[in-house]
Scaffold this motif. Structure first.
Motif, PDB file in Angstrom:
ATOM      1  N   VAL A  58     -66.068 -48.973 -23.355  1.00 12.11           N
ATOM      2  CA  VAL A  58     -66.793 -48.201 -24.371  1.00 12.11           C
ATOM      3  C   VAL A  58     -67.376 -49.069 -25.506  1.00 12.11           C
ATOM      4  N   ALA A  65     -75.898 -49.351 -26.716  1.00 14.95           N
ATOM      5  CA  ALA A  65     -76.556 -48.104 -27.130  1.00 14.95           C
ATOM      6  C   ALA A  65     -77.227 -48.287 -28.490  1.00 14.95           C
ATOM      7  N   MET A  68     -80.323 -50.124 -28.014  1.00 11.89           N
ATOM      8  CA  MET A  68     -81.322 -49.218 -27.432  1.00 11.89           C
ATOM      9  C   MET A  68     -81.987 -48.377 -28.532  1.00 11.89           C
ATOM     10  N   LEU A  99     -71.133 -36.414 -26.691  1.00 10.10           N
ATOM     11  CA  LEU A  99     -71.682 -37.223 -27.780  1.00 10.10           C
ATOM     12  C   LEU A  99     -72.845 -38.112 -27.332  1.00 10.10           C
ATOM     13  N   HIS A 100     -73.232 -38.013 -26.072  1.00 11.63           N
ATOM     14  CA  HIS A 100     -74.325 -38.855 -25.559  1.00 11.63           C
ATOM     15  C   HIS A 100     -75.663 -38.353 -26.094  1.00 11.63           C
ATOM     16  N   ASP A 101     -76.417 -39.260 -26.729  1.00  9.83           N
ATOM     17  CA  ASP A 101     -77.691 -38.764 -27.266  1.00  9.83           C
ATOM     18  C   ASP A 101     -78.908 -39.607 -26.938  1.00  9.83           C
ATOM     19  N   GLY A 103     -80.522 -40.185 -24.039  1.00  4.06           N
ATOM     20  CA  GLY A 103     -81.484 -39.484 -23.194  1.00  4.06           C
ATOM     21  C   GLY A 103     -82.146 -38.324 -23.922  1.00  4.06           C
ATOM     22  N   LYS A 104     -81.335 -37.578 -24.668  1.00  2.69           N
ATOM     23  CA  LYS A 104     -81.871 -36.448 -25.443  1.00  2.69           C
ATOM     24  C   LYS A 104     -82.897 -36.940 -26.467  1.00  2.69           C
ATOM     25  N   VAL A 107     -86.144 -37.769 -24.715  1.00  2.00           N
ATOM     26  CA  VAL A 107     -86.880 -36.550 -24.366  1.00  2.00           C
ATOM     27  C   VAL A 107     -87.570 -36.011 -25.626  1.00  2.00           C
ATOM     28  N   MET A 144     -81.256 -28.321 -23.572  1.00  2.00           N
ATOM     29  CA  MET A 144     -79.864 -28.772 -23.694  1.00  2.00           C
ATOM     30  C   MET A 144     -79.643 -29.990 -22.822  1.00  2.00           C
ATOM     31  N   THR A 149     -69.688 -34.332 -16.642  1.00  2.00           N
ATOM     32  CA  THR A 149     -69.482 -33.199 -15.740  1.00  2.00           C
ATOM     33  C   THR A 149     -68.616 -32.136 -16.421  1.00  2.00           C
ATOM     34  N   VAL A 175     -82.855 -27.693 -19.114  1.00  5.22           N
ATOM     35  CA  VAL A 175     -81.640 -28.508 -19.160  1.00  5.22           C
ATOM     36  C   VAL A 175     -81.870 -29.855 -18.487  1.00  5.22           C
ATOM     37  N   GLY A 176     -81.036 -30.840 -18.884  1.00  2.46           N
ATOM     38  CA  GLY A 176     -81.145 -32.157 -18.282  1.00  2.46           C
ATOM     39  C   GLY A 176     -79.965 -33.017 -18.655  1.00  2.46           C
ATOM     40  N   ALA A 178     -77.854 -36.854 -16.885  1.00  4.38           N
ATOM     41  CA  ALA A 178     -77.587 -37.495 -15.592  1.00  4.38           C
ATOM     42  C   ALA A 178     -76.877 -36.616 -14.545  1.00  4.38           C
ATOM     43  N   GLU A 195     -85.684 -34.492 -14.551  1.00  5.63           N
ATOM     44  CA  GLU A 195     -84.755 -35.614 -14.385  1.00  5.63           C
ATOM     45  C   GLU A 195     -84.986 -36.745 -15.371  1.00  5.63           C
ATOM     46  N   ASP A 196     -86.178 -36.799 -15.983  1.00  8.08           N
ATOM     47  CA  ASP A 196     -86.387 -37.823 -17.004  1.00  8.08           C
ATOM     48  C   ASP A 196     -87.339 -37.315 -18.080  1.00  8.08           C
TER      49      ASP A 196
HETATM   50  C1  B12 Z   1     -74.273 -44.966 -23.220  1.00  9.14           C
HETATM   51  C2  B12 Z   1     -73.090 -44.226 -22.638  1.00  9.14           C
HETATM   52  C3  B12 Z   1     -72.058 -43.858 -23.513  1.00  9.14           C
HETATM   53  C4  B12 Z   1     -72.113 -44.095 -25.029  1.00  9.14           C
HETATM   54  C5  B12 Z   1     -73.034 -43.028 -25.669  1.00  9.14           C
HETATM   55  C6  B12 Z   1     -73.798 -43.542 -26.852  1.00  9.14           C
HETATM   56  C7  B12 Z   1     -74.894 -42.598 -27.257  1.00  9.14           C
HETATM   57  N1  B12 Z   1     -75.229 -42.665 -28.532  1.00  9.14           N
HETATM   58  O1  B12 Z   1     -75.446 -41.827 -26.479  1.00  9.14           O
HETATM   59  C8  B12 Z   1     -70.606 -43.947 -25.435  1.00  9.14           C
HETATM   60  C9  B12 Z   1     -69.956 -45.294 -25.418  1.00  9.14           C
HETATM   61  C10 B12 Z   1     -70.366 -43.281 -26.799  1.00  9.14           C
HETATM   62  C11 B12 Z   1     -70.074 -43.129 -24.260  1.00  9.14           C
HETATM   63  C12 B12 Z   1     -68.886 -42.412 -24.331  1.00  9.14           C
HETATM   64  C13 B12 Z   1     -68.303 -41.777 -23.246  1.00  9.14           C
HETATM   65  N2  B12 Z   1     -68.722 -41.795 -21.971  1.00  9.14           N
HETATM   66 CO1  B12 Z   1     -70.471 -42.427 -21.485  1.00  9.14          CO
HETATM   67  N3  B12 Z   1     -71.935 -43.248 -20.755  1.00  9.14           N
HETATM   68  C14 B12 Z   1     -73.015 -43.923 -21.232  1.00  9.14           C
HETATM   69  C15 B12 Z   1     -73.949 -44.422 -20.106  1.00  9.14           C
HETATM   70  C16 B12 Z   1     -73.590 -45.883 -19.807  1.00  9.14           C
HETATM   71  C17 B12 Z   1     -75.433 -44.352 -20.320  1.00  9.14           C
HETATM   72  C18 B12 Z   1     -76.003 -42.984 -20.732  1.00  9.14           C
HETATM   73  C19 B12 Z   1     -77.410 -43.193 -21.196  1.00  9.14           C
HETATM   74  O2  B12 Z   1     -77.670 -43.275 -22.375  1.00  9.14           O
HETATM   75  N4  B12 Z   1     -78.352 -43.355 -20.235  1.00  9.14           N
HETATM   76  C20 B12 Z   1     -79.751 -43.670 -20.516  1.00  9.14           C
HETATM   77  C21 B12 Z   1     -80.558 -42.381 -20.745  1.00  9.14           C
HETATM   78  C22 B12 Z   1     -82.028 -42.741 -20.991  1.00  9.14           C
HETATM   79  O3  B12 Z   1     -80.478 -41.596 -19.578  1.00  9.14           O
HETATM   80  P1  B12 Z   1     -79.952 -40.085 -19.589  1.00  9.14           P
HETATM   81  O4  B12 Z   1     -79.002 -39.891 -20.670  1.00  9.14           O
HETATM   82  O5  B12 Z   1     -79.568 -39.711 -18.208  1.00  9.14           O
HETATM   83  O6  B12 Z   1     -81.247 -39.236 -19.998  1.00  9.14           O
HETATM   84  C23 B12 Z   1     -82.398 -39.084 -19.190  1.00  9.14           C
HETATM   85  C24 B12 Z   1     -82.331 -37.881 -18.223  1.00  9.14           C
HETATM   86  O7  B12 Z   1     -81.013 -37.521 -17.862  1.00  9.14           O
HETATM   87  C25 B12 Z   1     -83.096 -36.798 -18.902  1.00  9.14           C
HETATM   88  N5  B12 Z   1     -82.431 -35.921 -19.880  1.00  9.14           N
HETATM   89  C26 B12 Z   1     -81.383 -36.151 -20.672  1.00  9.14           C
HETATM   90  N6  B12 Z   1     -81.147 -35.112 -21.477  1.00  9.14           N
HETATM   91  C27 B12 Z   1     -82.076 -34.177 -21.195  1.00  9.14           C
HETATM   92  C28 B12 Z   1     -82.284 -32.908 -21.724  1.00  9.14           C
HETATM   93  C29 B12 Z   1     -83.329 -32.124 -21.222  1.00  9.14           C
HETATM   94  C30 B12 Z   1     -83.562 -30.777 -21.794  1.00  9.14           C
HETATM   95  C31 B12 Z   1     -84.155 -32.622 -20.172  1.00  9.14           C
HETATM   96  C32 B12 Z   1     -85.219 -31.785 -19.618  1.00  9.14           C
HETATM   97  C33 B12 Z   1     -83.936 -33.913 -19.650  1.00  9.14           C
HETATM   98  C34 B12 Z   1     -82.900 -34.679 -20.163  1.00  9.14           C
HETATM   99  O8  B12 Z   1     -84.113 -37.531 -19.573  1.00  9.14           O
HETATM  100  C35 B12 Z   1     -83.534 -38.694 -20.141  1.00  9.14           C
HETATM  101  C36 B12 Z   1     -84.583 -39.733 -20.357  1.00  9.14           C
HETATM  102  O9  B12 Z   1     -85.232 -40.156 -19.183  1.00  9.14           O
HETATM  103  C37 B12 Z   1     -73.533 -43.430 -18.938  1.00  9.14           C
HETATM  104  C38 B12 Z   1     -73.807 -43.947 -17.527  1.00  9.14           C
HETATM  105  C39 B12 Z   1     -74.912 -43.203 -16.814  1.00  9.14           C
HETATM  106  N7  B12 Z   1     -75.189 -43.666 -15.642  1.00  9.14           N
HETATM  107  O10 B12 Z   1     -75.467 -42.242 -17.278  1.00  9.14           O
HETATM  108  C40 B12 Z   1     -72.065 -43.195 -19.237  1.00  9.14           C
HETATM  109  C41 B12 Z   1     -71.381 -41.915 -18.752  1.00  9.14           C
HETATM  110  C42 B12 Z   1     -72.284 -40.706 -18.941  1.00  9.14           C
HETATM  111  N8  B12 Z   1     -70.188 -41.806 -19.673  1.00  9.14           N
HETATM  112  C43 B12 Z   1     -69.141 -41.440 -19.068  1.00  9.14           C
HETATM  113  C44 B12 Z   1     -67.868 -41.282 -19.706  1.00  9.14           C
HETATM  114  C45 B12 Z   1     -66.697 -40.992 -18.812  1.00  9.14           C
HETATM  115  C46 B12 Z   1     -67.747 -41.403 -21.116  1.00  9.14           C
HETATM  116  C47 B12 Z   1     -66.462 -41.192 -21.946  1.00  9.14           C
HETATM  117  C48 B12 Z   1     -65.596 -40.009 -21.518  1.00  9.14           C
HETATM  118  C49 B12 Z   1     -65.691 -42.528 -21.892  1.00  9.14           C
HETATM  119  C50 B12 Z   1     -64.351 -42.544 -22.581  1.00  9.14           C
HETATM  120  N9  B12 Z   1     -63.358 -42.765 -21.773  1.00  9.14           N
HETATM  121  O11 B12 Z   1     -64.246 -42.353 -23.759  1.00  9.14           O
HETATM  122  C51 B12 Z   1     -67.021 -41.017 -23.366  1.00  9.14           C
HETATM  123  C52 B12 Z   1     -67.287 -39.538 -23.703  1.00  9.14           C
HETATM  124  C53 B12 Z   1     -67.716 -39.307 -25.114  1.00  9.14           C
HETATM  125  C54 B12 Z   1     -68.215 -37.895 -25.280  1.00  9.14           C
HETATM  126  N10 B12 Z   1     -67.339 -36.969 -25.662  1.00  9.14           N
HETATM  127  O12 B12 Z   1     -69.380 -37.608 -25.060  1.00  9.14           O
HETATM  128  C55 B12 Z   1     -69.363 -41.159 -17.584  1.00  9.14           C
HETATM  129  C56 B12 Z   1     -69.398 -39.662 -17.259  1.00  9.14           C
HETATM  130  C57 B12 Z   1     -68.663 -39.352 -15.979  1.00  9.14           C
HETATM  131  C58 B12 Z   1     -68.712 -37.917 -15.643  1.00  9.14           C
HETATM  132  N11 B12 Z   1     -68.746 -37.675 -14.369  1.00  9.14           N
HETATM  133  O13 B12 Z   1     -68.725 -37.028 -16.434  1.00  9.14           O
HETATM  134  C59 B12 Z   1     -70.682 -41.955 -17.312  1.00  9.14           C
HETATM  135  C60 B12 Z   1     -71.560 -41.359 -16.192  1.00  9.14           C
HETATM  136  C61 B12 Z   1     -70.258 -43.398 -16.938  1.00  9.14           C
HETATM  137  C62 B12 Z   1     -69.433 -43.481 -15.666  1.00  9.14           C
HETATM  138  N12 B12 Z   1     -70.033 -43.589 -14.525  1.00  9.14           N
HETATM  139  O14 B12 Z   1     -68.232 -43.448 -15.729  1.00  9.14           O
HETATM  140  N13 B12 Z   1     -70.846 -43.233 -23.195  1.00  9.14           N
END
Ligand code: B12
Length: 213
Positions: A58, A65, A68, A99-101, A103-104, A107, A144, A149, A175-176, A178, A195-196
């Motif tokens: 983390v 992050a 980013m 708390l993930h923001d 991607g949001k 968007v 949202m 999960t 909604v969106g 990962a 999806e993005d």
């Molecule tokens: C960065 C990150 C964090 C950061 C977040 C920082 C921040 N300010 O956001 C920190 C370190 C805080 C964090 C914490 C945690 N995380 Co995290 N994190 C990630 C990581 C590596 C990247 C997410 C990200 O930013 N991706 C980049 C953006 C651009 O992509 P995106 O979010 O998917 O968004 C795109 C689309 O999905 C879409 N989209 C997104 N939102 C919306 C909304 C709408 C309306 C629409 C239409 C589209 C859309 O468009 C976006 C842009 O293209 C992911 C890994 C992954 N593969 O996703 C894990 C991940 C999401 N985390 C995970 C976990 C387990 C955690 C923790 C529980 C870890 C822990 N033990 O404490 C905590 C939970 C905290 C909480 N309560 O939320 C897991 C979730 C597993 C699961 N199945 O649920 C993941 C998948 C990693 C893994 N493989 O284990 N995390």
């Protein structure tokens, strides 16, 4: 310069370097969408893989992050068009418990860039707050985001709250995030999924019957 250098700096969590390289790319005239996709998102994808494989934890993810966000801050003004005629109003937030923001925020930025007014409720938003915001702002779209999960099902909780308040027909819900899929979106009764960030703009344009530029 190569956009992969931005990705590398982000993976290292070197915020200063990310800022320098993003500024350089802007100066060189690289389109902001390419800087985001091939630089920032590409880097965050690698961070995600390493996190998943327990190669990093983390604190390292948080540092990347922050890098980013620093890069996105420089790009935001370039994406946001002058507030001429606004195409519509959108309320967006990350659901309760999540708390993930990143991607949001992306968007939200892309929607603003496409000419929408975006009201960002931030992270950890509960159903009451979403409902209140629909009453207060009367948006065309409610978005949202969920990255866990365990928080995904909360999207349904919000939709049910909107139904209870008699607001469900007043707003389109998208909604969106990962783990979210088209199928899940249908299952919970949302109006759309993307999806993005790029497809989110297309989705909103389609839902509101606005032709994409
Ligand atoms: C960065 C990150 C964090 C950061 C977040 C920082 C921040 N300010 O956001 C920190 C370190 C805080 C964090 C914490 C945690 N995380 Co995290 N994190 C990630 C990581 C590596 C990247 C997410 C990200 O930013 N991706 C980049 C953006 C651009 O992509 P995106 O979010 O998917 O968004 C795109 C689309 O999905 C879409 N989209 C997104 N939102 C919306 C909304 C709408 C309306 C629409 C239409 C589209 C859309 O468009 C976006 C842009 O293209 C992911 C890994 C992954 N593969 O996703 C894990 C991940 C999401 N985390 C995970 C976990 C387990 C955690 C923790 C529980 C870890 C822990 N033990 O404490 C905590 C939970 C905290 C909480 N309560 O939320 C897991 C979730 C597993 C699961 N199945 O649920 C993941 C998948 C990693 C893994 N493989 O284990 N995390």
């Amino acid at each position: 310069m190569e956009l992969s250098e931005i990705a590398s700096a982000l993976i290292e969590g070197n915020r200063k370097r990310v800022q320098e390289l993003v500024s350089l790319a802007i100066k060189e005239g690289v389109p902001p969408e390419r800087i985001i996709n091939e630089g920032l998102i590409a880097g965050m994808q690698v961070v995600g893989e390493r996190f998943k494989n327990n190669e990093i934890f983390v604190p390292e993810v948080l540092i990347s992050a922050r890098a980013m966000h620093a890069g996105m801050d420089l790009l935001k003004p370039l994406l946001a068009k002058s507030p001429g005629i606004l195409k519509g109003k959108i309320v967006i937030g990350t659901v309760k418990g999540d708390l993930h923001d990143i991607g949001k925020n992306l968007v939200a930025m892309m929607l603003e860039g496409a000419g929408y007014q975006v009201i960002d409720l931030g992270i950890d938003v509960d159903a009451e707050k979403f409902v209140e915001s629909v009453k207060t702002y009367n948006p065309d779209i409610l978005g949202m985001s969920a990255l866990l999960t365990t928080t995904m099902p909360y999207m349904k909780v919000t939709i049910e709250a909107l139904e209870r308040e008699g607001l469900r027909d007043k707003v389109k819900v998208i909604v969106g995030g990962a783990p979210v899929t088209e199928e899940f979106a249908k299952e919970i009764g949302a109006d759309g999924y993307a999806e993005d960030a790029g497809s989110a703009v297309e989705l909103v344009n389609n839902l509101l019957g606005i032709k994409s530029a």
